[in-house]
Design a protein around this motif. Structure first.
Motif, PDB file in Angstrom:
ATOM      1  N   SER A 165       0.822  -1.212   0.000  1.00 15.40           N
ATOM      2  CA  SER A 165       0.000   0.000   0.000  1.00 15.40           C
ATOM      3  C   SER A 165       0.851   1.254   0.000  1.00 15.40           C
ATOM      4  N   SER A 166       1.960   1.228   0.691  1.00  9.31           N
ATOM      5  CA  SER A 166       2.853   2.395   0.738  1.00  9.31           C
ATOM      6  C   SER A 166       3.440   2.677  -0.635  1.00  9.31           C
ATOM      7  N   PHE A 167       3.874   1.634  -1.330  1.00  8.73           N
ATOM      8  CA  PHE A 167       4.406   1.843  -2.679  1.00  8.73           C
ATOM      9  C   PHE A 167       3.311   2.326  -3.625  1.00  8.73           C
ATOM     10  N   VAL A 168       2.120   1.795  -3.494  1.00  6.37           N
ATOM     11  CA  VAL A 168       1.001   2.245  -4.330  1.00  6.37           C
ATOM     12  C   VAL A 168       0.737   3.732  -4.073  1.00  6.37           C
ATOM     13  N   ALA A 169       0.747   4.137  -2.815  1.00  7.63           N
ATOM     14  CA  ALA A 169       0.514   5.548  -2.477  1.00  7.63           C
ATOM     15  C   ALA A 169       1.589   6.449  -3.090  1.00  7.63           C
ATOM     16  N   ILE A 170       2.833   6.031  -2.993  1.00 13.79           N
ATOM     17  CA  ILE A 170       3.934   6.815  -3.577  1.00 13.79           C
ATOM     18  C   ILE A 170       3.749   6.917  -5.092  1.00 13.79           C
ATOM     19  N   GLU A 171       3.475   5.797  -5.729  1.00 18.93           N
ATOM     20  CA  GLU A 171       3.355   5.792  -7.188  1.00 18.93           C
ATOM     21  C   GLU A 171       2.146   6.585  -7.672  1.00 18.93           C
ATOM     22  N   ARG A 172       1.032   6.486  -6.981  1.00 20.38           N
ATOM     23  CA  ARG A 172      -0.155   7.253  -7.389  1.00 20.38           C
ATOM     24  C   ARG A 172       0.066   8.744  -7.169  1.00 20.38           C
ATOM     25  N   THR A 173       0.815   9.094  -6.141  1.00 25.54           N
ATOM     26  CA  THR A 173       1.123  10.506  -5.908  1.00 25.54           C
ATOM     27  C   THR A 173       2.014  11.046  -7.020  1.00 25.54           C
ATOM     28  N   ILE A 174       3.003  10.276  -7.440  1.00 32.00           N
ATOM     29  CA  ILE A 174       3.856  10.691  -8.559  1.00 32.00           C
ATOM     30  C   ILE A 174       3.004  10.851  -9.815  1.00 32.00           C
TER      31      ILE A 174
ATOM     32  N   ARG B  42      10.292   2.948 -14.137  1.00 29.90           N
ATOM     33  CA  ARG B  42      10.094   4.006 -15.139  1.00 29.90           C
ATOM     34  C   ARG B  42       9.329   5.182 -14.530  1.00 29.90           C
ATOM     35  N   LEU B  43       8.347   4.894 -13.705  1.00 28.70           N
ATOM     36  CA  LEU B  43       7.591   5.964 -13.059  1.00 28.70           C
ATOM     37  C   LEU B  43       8.487   6.782 -12.143  1.00 28.70           C
ATOM     38  N   TYR B  44       9.343   6.118 -11.382  1.00 26.28           N
ATOM     39  CA  TYR B  44      10.266   6.839 -10.503  1.00 26.28           C
ATOM     40  C   TYR B  44      11.207   7.718 -11.328  1.00 26.28           C
ATOM     41  N   GLN B  45      11.653   7.203 -12.472  1.00 24.23           N
ATOM     42  CA  GLN B  45      12.520   7.980 -13.360  1.00 24.23           C
ATOM     43  C   GLN B  45      11.781   9.183 -13.936  1.00 24.23           C
ATOM     44  N   ARG B  46      10.511   8.993 -14.302  1.00 19.83           N
ATOM     45  CA  ARG B  46       9.724  10.104 -14.832  1.00 19.83           C
ATOM     46  C   ARG B  46       9.537  11.197 -13.783  1.00 19.83           C
ATOM     47  N   GLY B  47       9.304  10.780 -12.536  1.00 25.53           N
ATOM     48  CA  GLY B  47       9.178  11.751 -11.457  1.00 25.53           C
ATOM     49  C   GLY B  47      10.447  12.562 -11.280  1.00 25.53           C
ATOM     50  N   ALA B  48      11.574  11.889 -11.333  1.00 24.32           N
ATOM     51  CA  ALA B  48      12.859  12.584 -11.198  1.00 24.32           C
ATOM     52  C   ALA B  48      13.096  13.520 -12.382  1.00 24.32           C
ATOM     53  N   ALA B  49      12.793  13.058 -13.591  1.00 17.49           N
ATOM     54  CA  ALA B  49      12.989  13.875 -14.791  1.00 17.49           C
ATOM     55  C   ALA B  49      12.114  15.123 -14.768  1.00 17.49           C
ATOM     56  N   ALA B  50      10.956  15.024 -14.142  1.00 15.23           N
ATOM     57  CA  ALA B  50      10.034  16.171 -14.055  1.00 15.23           C
ATOM     58  C   ALA B  50      10.378  17.085 -12.884  1.00 15.23           C
ATOM     59  N   GLY B  51      11.372  16.712 -12.086  1.00 12.50           N
ATOM     60  CA  GLY B  51      11.789  17.552 -10.972  1.00 12.50           C
ATOM     61  C   GLY B  51      10.990  17.344  -9.698  1.00 12.50           C
ATOM     62  N   LEU B  52      10.200  16.268  -9.638  1.00 14.18           N
ATOM     63  CA  LEU B  52       9.431  16.001  -8.412  1.00 14.18           C
ATOM     64  C   LEU B  52      10.344  15.512  -7.296  1.00 14.18           C
TER      65      LEU B  52
ATOM     66  N   PHE C  84      16.860   9.864  -5.350  1.00  8.21           N
ATOM     67  CA  PHE C  84      15.656   9.421  -4.644  1.00  8.21           C
ATOM     68  C   PHE C  84      14.920   8.369  -5.468  1.00  8.21           C
ATOM     69  N   GLY C  85      14.816   8.596  -6.770  1.00 10.53           N
ATOM     70  CA  GLY C  85      14.175   7.619  -7.643  1.00 10.53           C
ATOM     71  C   GLY C  85      14.896   6.290  -7.635  1.00 10.53           C
ATOM     72  N   GLU C  86      16.222   6.336  -7.632  1.00  4.48           N
ATOM     73  CA  GLU C  86      17.015   5.105  -7.576  1.00  4.48           C
ATOM     74  C   GLU C  86      16.814   4.395  -6.236  1.00  4.48           C
ATOM     75  N   GLU C  87      16.746   5.177  -5.164  1.00  4.46           N
ATOM     76  CA  GLU C  87      16.532   4.587  -3.840  1.00  4.46           C
ATOM     77  C   GLU C  87      15.142   3.957  -3.737  1.00  4.46           C
TER      78      GLU C  87
ATOM     79  N   GLU D 233      15.296   0.707  -5.527  1.00  7.68           N
ATOM     80  CA  GLU D 233      16.005  -0.290  -4.714  1.00  7.68           C
ATOM     81  C   GLU D 233      15.132  -0.770  -3.556  1.00  7.68           C
ATOM     82  N   LEU D 234      14.427   0.142  -2.912  1.00 11.63           N
ATOM     83  CA  LEU D 234      13.486  -0.256  -1.854  1.00 11.63           C
ATOM     84  C   LEU D 234      12.418  -1.187  -2.403  1.00 11.63           C
ATOM     85  N   TRP D 235      11.938  -0.871  -3.581  1.00 12.81           N
ATOM     86  CA  TRP D 235      10.919  -1.695  -4.214  1.00 12.81           C
ATOM     87  C   TRP D 235      11.470  -3.104  -4.449  1.00 12.81           C
ATOM     88  N   ASN D 236      12.695  -3.175  -4.975  1.00 10.89           N
ATOM     89  CA  ASN D 236      13.315  -4.484  -5.228  1.00 10.89           C
ATOM     90  C   ASN D 236      13.547  -5.265  -3.943  1.00 10.89           C
ATOM     91  N   GLN D 237      14.044  -4.580  -2.924  1.00 11.72           N
ATOM     92  CA  GLN D 237      14.422  -5.276  -1.694  1.00 11.72           C
ATOM     93  C   GLN D 237      13.246  -5.595  -0.783  1.00 11.72           C
TER      94      GLN D 237
END
Length: 103
Positions: A4-13, A34-44, A49-52, A55-59
Motif C-alpha cells: 500500500s505504501s508503494f502504491v501511495a507513492i506511485e499514485r502521488t507521482i 520508469r515511473l520513478y525515473q519520470r518523477g525525477a525527470a520532471a523535478g518532483l 531518490f528515484g534510484e533509492e 532499490e526499496l521496491w526491489n528489496q
C-alpha cells in the motif's frame, strides 16, 4: 502495508505528473522504475531518490509481495511514514492541493 505504501507513492507521482502536464493519461505505465525515473525527470524528486525508491521496491516490496521474505513491523511502519511524508510533500507543492482529500 508495504504494498500500500508503494502504491501511495506511485499514485502521488502519477497525480503530479498528470496535473503538471508532464505525463498524459495514456502514458501511465505499470513499470515502477520508469515511473520513478519520470518523477525525477520532471523535478518532483532527484535521480538519487528515484534510484533509492527502485532499490526499496526491489528489496522490500517484491520479496514480501511474492512471499520470498517476511516483512517486519518496523519495515511496514517506515514505509508507511515514507509514503505519508512523500505524499504530503508532493501535494503541498502542487498547484492543485485541493485534489487530495488526505489529511
Amino acid at each position: 502495508m508495504i504494498e500500500s505504501s508503494f502504491v501511495a507513492i506511485e499514485r502521488t507521482i502519477q497525480f503530479r505528473l498528470l496535473h503538471d502536464g508532464a505525463m498524459a493519461p495514456e502514458e501511465i505505465s505499470s513499470s515502477h522504475h520508469r515511473l520513478y525515473q519520470r518523477g525525477a525527470a520532471a523535478g518532483l524528486d532527484d535521480d538519487r531518490f528515484g534510484e533509492e525508491l527502485a532499490e526499496l521496491w526491489n528489496q522490500n516490496r517484491t520479496k514480501t509481495y511474492y512471499r520470498l521474505g517476511i516483512a517486519t513491523e518496523k519495515q511496514a511502519e517506515v514505509m508507511h511514514q515514507l509514503a505519508t511524508s512523500f505524499h504530503h510533500h508532493l501535494v503541498s507543492t502542487s498547484r492543485v492541493k485541493h485534489e487530495s482529500i488526505c489529511e
